[in-house]
Design a protein around this motif. Structure first.
Motif: not given
Length: 190
Positions: A9-13, A32-40, A61-70
């Motif tokens: 789990i990685t959070v940003t505040y 935005y840079r950390r989204i590349a490492d995340a699944d959710i 430059g976020l690469p395409a990939g299967k990600r779930l945004f909640v």
């Protein structure tokens, strides 16, 4: 999520806060840079504007990939266009409300079915108790009457409501009582 033990789990505040052990913190500006490492990616802020947009994801430059945004925020944090990003899916608080509503409808249907099952079981129990209360009558019929009558009584028990069965057994008792009186009056033994 930490209790599952198999996720990172990685959070940003925007401001510092105490976090549980095992949670990594990244600066809000690096989100935005950390989204590349995340699944959710879960977002819930009090922000009056979007905190994640598709345009910004493409710009970084976020690469395409299967990600779930909640998106759990009200007003919304994540732009609807994020769902158009290759491989991305977006769930919002409205989706959860819809899912909850559908589940509640299903639960109501199941509750009606459960009530019907319980009513059937309760009716069967009432009929069993009626038979036990009148065991002597049933036993006497078993010894004296033709077997067809006993078969009829058991079939009737299966199909009748408890009220119908109670009434039927009461009539049988009265008939049996009258028969015994007639037998006594005529001097015959039962």
């Amino acid at each position: 999520l930490l209790s599952y033990g198999d996720c990172e789990i990685t959070v940003t505040y925007r401001r510092h806060a105490a976090l549980p052990e095992g949670v990594k913190v990244v600066p809000y500006e690096d989100r935005y840079r950390r989204i590349a490492d995340a699944d959710i990616i879960v977002s819930v802020t009090k922000s009056p504007h979007y905190t994640l947009t598709r345009v910004k994801m493409e710009e970084t430059g976020l690469p395409a990939g299967k990600r779930l945004f909640v998106d759990l925020a009200v007003p919304r944090d994540i732009d609807d266009c994020v769902a158009e990003f290759p491989g991305a899916s977006l769930l919002t608080i409205d989706d959860f409300r819809l899912i909850a509503k559908e589940h509640n409808v299903q639960k109501e249907k199941e509750a009606v079915l459960a009530e019907e099952i319980l009513q059937t079981c309760l009716d069967d129990l009432k009929k069993d108790l009626l038979f036990h209360e009148r065991y002597a009558l049933i036993r006497s019929l078993q010894d004296q009457e033709p077997p067809e009558l006993l078969k009829f009584i058991f079939r009737y028990r299966k199909l009748a409501t408890p009220e119908e069965l109670r009434s039927f057994l009461q009539v049988l008792e009265r008939m049996k009582g009258q028969e015994e009186l007639q037998t006594r009056d005529s001097g015959e033994t039962v």
